[in-house]
Design an enzyme around this catalytic site. Structure first.
Site, PDB file in Angstrom:
ATOM      1  N   THR A  37      -3.498   8.981   5.098  1.00  0.00           N
ATOM      2  CA  THR A  37      -3.923   9.102   3.707  1.00  0.00           C
ATOM      3  C   THR A  37      -4.771   7.898   3.327  1.00  0.00           C
ATOM      4  O   THR A  37      -4.729   6.855   3.965  1.00  0.00           O
ATOM      5  CB  THR A  37      -2.722   9.120   2.749  1.00  0.00           C
ATOM      6  N   ASP A  38      -5.538   8.058   2.245  1.00  0.00           N
ATOM      7  CA  ASP A  38      -6.088   6.885   1.576  1.00  0.00           C
ATOM      8  C   ASP A  38      -4.920   6.218   0.844  1.00  0.00           C
ATOM      9  O   ASP A  38      -3.832   6.782   0.718  1.00  0.00           O
ATOM     10  CB  ASP A  38      -7.193   7.288   0.608  1.00  0.00           C
ATOM     11  N   TRP A  39      -5.148   5.005   0.351  1.00  0.00           N
ATOM     12  CA  TRP A  39      -4.044   4.206  -0.192  1.00  0.00           C
ATOM     13  C   TRP A  39      -3.391   4.902  -1.406  1.00  0.00           C
ATOM     14  O   TRP A  39      -4.041   5.219  -2.387  1.00  0.00           O
ATOM     15  CB  TRP A  39      -4.556   2.822  -0.578  1.00  0.00           C
ATOM     16  N   TRP A  40      -2.088   5.153  -1.288  1.00  0.00           N
ATOM     17  CA  TRP A  40      -1.282   5.769  -2.353  1.00  0.00           C
ATOM     18  C   TRP A  40      -1.811   7.135  -2.763  1.00  0.00           C
ATOM     19  O   TRP A  40      -1.756   7.509  -3.927  1.00  0.00           O
ATOM     20  CB  TRP A  40      -1.215   4.847  -3.588  1.00  0.00           C
ATOM     21  N   ALA A  41      -2.298   7.902  -1.799  1.00  0.00           N
ATOM     22  CA  ALA A  41      -2.944   9.180  -2.130  1.00  0.00           C
ATOM     23  C   ALA A  41      -2.117  10.377  -1.675  1.00  0.00           C
ATOM     24  O   ALA A  41      -2.660  11.397  -1.280  1.00  0.00           O
ATOM     25  CB  ALA A  41      -4.334   9.249  -1.508  1.00  0.00           C
TER      26      ALA A  41
END
Length: 473
Positions: A37-41
């Site tokens: 994932t992208d950060w916190w996605a």
């Protein structure tokens, strides 16, 4: 490895979208490595596992519930094995288990990297306006520098916030280049601004992923620019930004505009060189800069009742109902939009001035029909009619005069940057194959060229100076 995007794709978040990760990426494209994932996605851990995702970044917050899904039988150990396996095999392939996996050999040639950074910044700076040739300022004895990025490094936020090495502030770079003729005043009085021989006014934006940025400068910056240009008609505005900004109310009132972007660790030294005249600017806009945001194809996409989001809240998108976005401009992206809609931008795509003058003298079409590709050779002759050496970017565009499908008025098909001494003339040849005249046919699922008349444009921007028409069968 592949990182999923923050946004929705066909109504589902990319980080838990099985059609995207397993269907398109793994099955259709054959990708067998790590997907993160992208950060916190990530929103739904069960959907994420079932989608084919392997890793939550930067830490397992939502994925901490995987054990519960395993205990309830919603997922199996084979799902966990797949995720762990993709992580491990990617790490093995990249040699991450070797304690010396970081290659630091580039540090041995650090001076080369600095010179490349300097050249990149030097050739990327765009001179947008230079009234009465106020630039370069060599010989000027009284230069006032003020504004946003004089002592602060101009750079973006989030992933664009790169620290770099050996930074020089703009003030330090100008002192190094122009000596004591430059004086810095953080908050000059109106009298100090009016009395200065030349004013360098630094302004711009701090652009970041994860939030929106208004097309207009922040109110404080806009007011400062308007005030300064009204007090001193020899104000040179230095813009540092990651994209276009609205300059409509002060562009014609400024003496010069230099678009410096985010120049990196050598950017301020390059900017000082452009201002002094040591460097002849040769950058060209990779975007169109509108007069107002209402001219942009993106202007209508803000949902009713919403405003631009300027914070950084990882849960912000989850608070909104899912809605569809239809890209009504179709292929009319960037300069294609403005050309096709007949909208005159403040500064067009490909535009950029120099301290010398270039004349586009002629364009000649020389069809070569001896080969199966039917190559069209386009010869463009350019002359440096100014008094100093410089570089110009010759740009070739193609337009279809009649088509059964929606096509832009013109499309960029080639460009070449050339160096010319004063008085020197050079002919640049572009060889256009049939693909340069083709479009993607959604029905046939193939590139298609309709016979007919095409216009070949040549010039220094998308608002080209020369044109010729040719019929191609």
């Amino acid at each position: 490895a592949v990182m999923t995007a923050y946004n929705l794709f066909n109504g589902e978040w990319c980080s838990q979208n099985r059609d995207l990760i397993t269907g398109i990426l793994r099955e259709e494209l054959g990708f067998n490595w790590l997907v993160m994932t992208d950060w916190w996605a990530i929103n739904d851990s069960l959907k994420a596992v079932q989608s084919g995702l392997d890793l939550e970044m930067p830490a397992p917050e939502v994925f901490s519930s995987i054990q519960n899904h395993l205990d309830k039988g919603d997922i199996s150990e084979s799902d966990i094995d797949r995720m762990a396996g993709n992580i491990v095999k990617t790490a093995v392939f990249m040699d991450f288990y070797n304690p010396d996996f970081k290659d630091k050999s580039f540090l041995e040639n650090y001076s080369h990297h600095e010179s490349v950074a300097y050249q990149t910044a030097s050739e990327g700076i765009v001179l947008l306006r230079n009234k009465d040739e106020i630039l370069p300022v060599s010989g000027q004895t009284d230069i006032l520098i003020t504004g946003r990025f004089v002592t602060e490094t101009a750079r973006g936020g989030g992933a664009a916030e790169v620290e770099g090495f050996n930074h020089l502030s703009l003030l330090e770079a100008l002192k190094e280049e122009l000596g004591e003729t430059v004086r810095y005043v953080e908050n000059p009085t109106e009298d100090e601004i009016a009395a200065a021989g030349v004013v360098f006014l630094s302004t711009g934006t701090i652009d970041s992923e994860g939030c929106d940025r208004d097309f207009s400068l922040p109110d404080e910056e806009e007011e400062r620019v308007l005030k300064t240009v009204s007090l001193n008609n020899k104000t040179v505005v230095l813009v540092s930004s990651g994209g276009g900004v609205r300059m409509t109310d002060w562009a014609d009132r400024s003496a010069a505009i230099v678009y410096a972007w985010y120049g990196g660790q050598q950017g301020n030294r390059a900017l000082a060189g452009v201002l002094s005249g040591k460097i002849n600017p040769s950058g060209k806009l990779p975007i169109s800069i509108e007069r107002d945001f209402s001219d942009s194809p993106g202007a209508a996409y803000l949902p009713e009742g919403e405003s631009l989001y300027s914070g950084w809240d990882s849960d912000g998108e989850k608070d909104h109902a899912v809605y569809s976005v239809h890209y009504k401009e179709d292929i009319m992206v960037g300069y294609r939009w403005y050309e096709t809609e007949g909208i005159d931008p403040l500064f067009p795509f490909g535009f950029g001035l120099s301290y010398t003058e270039f004349e586009f003298e002629s364009i000649n079409l020389n069809p070569d029909r001896t080969e199966s590709l039917n190559i069209l050779n386009v010869d463009v002759t350019v002359k440096n009619s100014g008094s100093r050496a410089g570089q110009e970017t010759v740009q070739i565009y193609v337009g279809d005069t009649h088509s059964d499908v929606l096509r832009p008025v013109k499309e960029l098909k080639g460009f070449e940057k050339i160096y010319l001494e004063p008085g020197e003339k050079k002919t640049v040849r572009f060889s256009l194959e049939r693909s340069a005249f083709s479009y993607w046919d959604e029905v046939l699922e193939a590139w298609t060229m309709e016979p007919g008349e095409f216009v070949i444009y040549a010039g220094s921007s998308s608002r080209s100076a020369l044109r010729e028409v040719i019929r191609i069968e």
